[in-house]
Scaffold this motif. Structure first.
Motif, short mmCIF file in Angstrom:
data_model
loop_
_atom_site.label_atom_id
_atom_site.label_comp_id
_atom_site.label_asym_id
_atom_site.label_seq_id
_atom_site.Cartn_x
_atom_site.Cartn_y
_atom_site.Cartn_z
N PHE A 119 -28.94 -32.66 0.35
CA PHE A 119 -30.19 -32.77 1.19
C PHE A 119 -30.86 -31.75 1.52
N ASP A 120 -32.40 -31.52 1.43
CA ASP A 120 -33.12 -30.49 1.66
C ASP A 120 -33.90 -30.86 2.98
N PRO A 121 -33.52 -30.20 4.14
CA PRO A 121 -34.26 -30.76 5.22
C PRO A 121 -35.88 -30.53 5.16
N GLU A 122 -36.09 -29.24 4.59
CA GLU A 122 -37.43 -28.85 4.51
C GLU A 122 -38.47 -29.68 3.65
N ALA A 123 -37.70 -30.54 2.43
CA ALA A 123 -38.60 -31.67 2.15
C ALA A 123 -38.97 -32.60 2.95
N PHE A 124 -38.74 -32.85 3.92
CA PHE A 124 -38.93 -33.88 4.95
C PHE A 124 -39.52 -33.18 6.31
N GLY A 125 -39.81 -32.18 6.27
CA GLY A 125 -40.25 -31.42 7.36
C GLY A 125 -39.41 -31.03 8.43
N LEU A 126 -38.27 -31.04 8.25
CA LEU A 126 -37.20 -30.49 9.19
C LEU A 126 -36.71 -29.21 9.03
N PRO A 127 -36.32 -28.54 9.90
CA PRO A 127 -35.75 -27.24 9.83
C PRO A 127 -34.83 -26.95 8.86
N PRO A 128 -34.88 -26.06 8.15
CA PRO A 128 -34.09 -25.61 6.95
C PRO A 128 -32.52 -25.32 7.52
N PHE A 129 -31.63 -25.61 6.57
CA PHE A 129 -30.27 -24.97 6.89
C PHE A 129 -30.20 -23.45 6.84
N GLN A 130 -29.48 -22.99 7.78
CA GLN A 130 -29.25 -21.40 7.73
C GLN A 130 -27.59 -21.08 7.48
N ASP A 131 -27.17 -22.12 6.87
CA ASP A 131 -25.60 -21.57 6.61
C ASP A 131 -25.32 -21.30 5.09
N THR A 132 -26.21 -21.38 4.46
CA THR A 132 -25.92 -21.31 2.88
C THR A 132 -25.62 -19.89 2.43
N ILE A 133 -24.93 -19.48 1.66
CA ILE A 133 -24.81 -18.25 0.84
C ILE A 133 -25.29 -18.17 -0.31
N GLU A 134 -26.59 -17.61 -0.80
CA GLU A 134 -27.09 -17.35 -1.96
C GLU A 134 -27.38 -18.78 -2.44
N GLY A 135 -27.83 -19.74 -1.43
CA GLY A 135 -28.18 -21.36 -2.29
C GLY A 135 -26.66 -22.04 -2.19
N VAL A 136 -25.47 -21.49 -1.99
CA VAL A 136 -24.33 -22.44 -2.06
C VAL A 136 -23.89 -22.52 -0.37
N VAL A 137 -23.59 -23.88 -0.39
CA VAL A 137 -23.01 -24.30 0.88
C VAL A 137 -21.43 -23.77 1.05
N PRO A 138 -21.25 -23.14 2.16
CA PRO A 138 -19.76 -22.55 2.28
C PRO A 138 -19.08 -23.80 2.62
N MET A 139 -17.63 -23.81 2.10
CA MET A 139 -16.53 -24.80 2.08
C MET A 139 -16.22 -24.74 3.71
N GLN A 140 -15.94 -26.01 4.19
CA GLN A 140 -15.40 -25.70 5.77
C GLN A 140 -13.80 -26.37 5.87
N PRO A 141 -13.01 -25.85 6.25
CA PRO A 141 -13.06 -24.34 6.63
C PRO A 141 -13.15 -23.33 5.34
N GLU A 142 -13.15 -22.21 5.47
CA GLU A 142 -13.49 -21.19 4.41
C GLU A 142 -12.23 -20.85 3.80
N TRP A 143 -12.00 -20.65 2.61
CA TRP A 143 -10.91 -20.05 1.95
C TRP A 143 -11.22 -18.89 1.04
#
Length: 200
Positions: A119-143
């Motif tokens: 899901f891309d929030p910006e495509a629907f006029g919503l604030p963008p995610f700011q937690d991606t790393i070079e376009g990749v969503v980090p795992m939660q929790p991080e390993w």
């Protein structure tokens, strides 16, 4: 879903739940997810409407309670009756199907995604995610793999810190943890961690 809900709530987006599930059943499901549920000031359940999905009644009632116009609302659904209900209410619908093999016609009028991670929030006029790393969503929790061992650092998002606490004595305690263990052991614990969060 937790990532998306928290992101939208943090940016002041009004959220609601529309479900065919009866109130009593939903209350039981949300009992161990109170922190997540707190982000939804409006909940419309199956026993509070006259006609359930695919009728738009539930979604229109949620829009009214959120003081929003239907055309301003965005629906996330996983079932065809939900797709139809959202569209009939005049809302935008993001379809994330939970059933395989649905025909292309099922998604007419919807934005189809394989996962909420797409899901891309910006495509629907919503604030963008700011937690991606070079376009990749980090795992939660991080390993983080480090040679023959692995360092683990993460935060449990369950209200009671249940998952991390149950990993004692390897990880121990509630909140943030960091320890060095064998790679084999960490992957074993990662499986347990994933299973527990999935169950919740």
């Amino acid at each position: 879903a937790r990532r998306l809900v928290q992101h939208l709530a943090n940016h002041g987006v009004k959220l609601g739940i529309v479900t065919s599930t009866p109130t009593e059943t939903l209350d039981r499901k949300l009992a161990c997810k109170q922190q997540l549920a707190a982000n939804f000031p409006v909940i419309v359940t199956g026993d509070t409407v006259k006609v359930g999905k695919p009728s738009p009644e539930g979604y229109l009632e949620a829009a009214r309670l959120l003081d929003s116009k239907p055309e301003e609302c965005l629906v996330f659904e996983d079932a065809p009756v939900g797709f139809k209900a959202g569209l009939a209410a005049g809302m935008q619908v993001v379809a994330v199907p939970s059933l395989p093999g649905l025909s292309p016609e099922t998604f007419e009028g919807c934005t189809k995604l394989a996962s909420l991670l797409d899901f891309d929030p910006e495509a629907f006029g919503l604030p963008p995610f700011q937690d991606t790393i070079e376009g990749v969503v980090p795992m939660q929790p991080e390993w983080n793999i480090k040679h023959a061992s692995m360092e683990w650092t993460g935060h449990c998002q369950c209200d009671e810190g249940c998952t991390l606490r149950h990993l004692d004595p390897l990880l121990g305690g509630q909140g943030q943890h960091s320890t060095m263990v064998s790679r084999k052991e960490v992957f074993r614990q990662a499986d347990r961690l994933t299973d527990q969060h999935t169950d919740r």
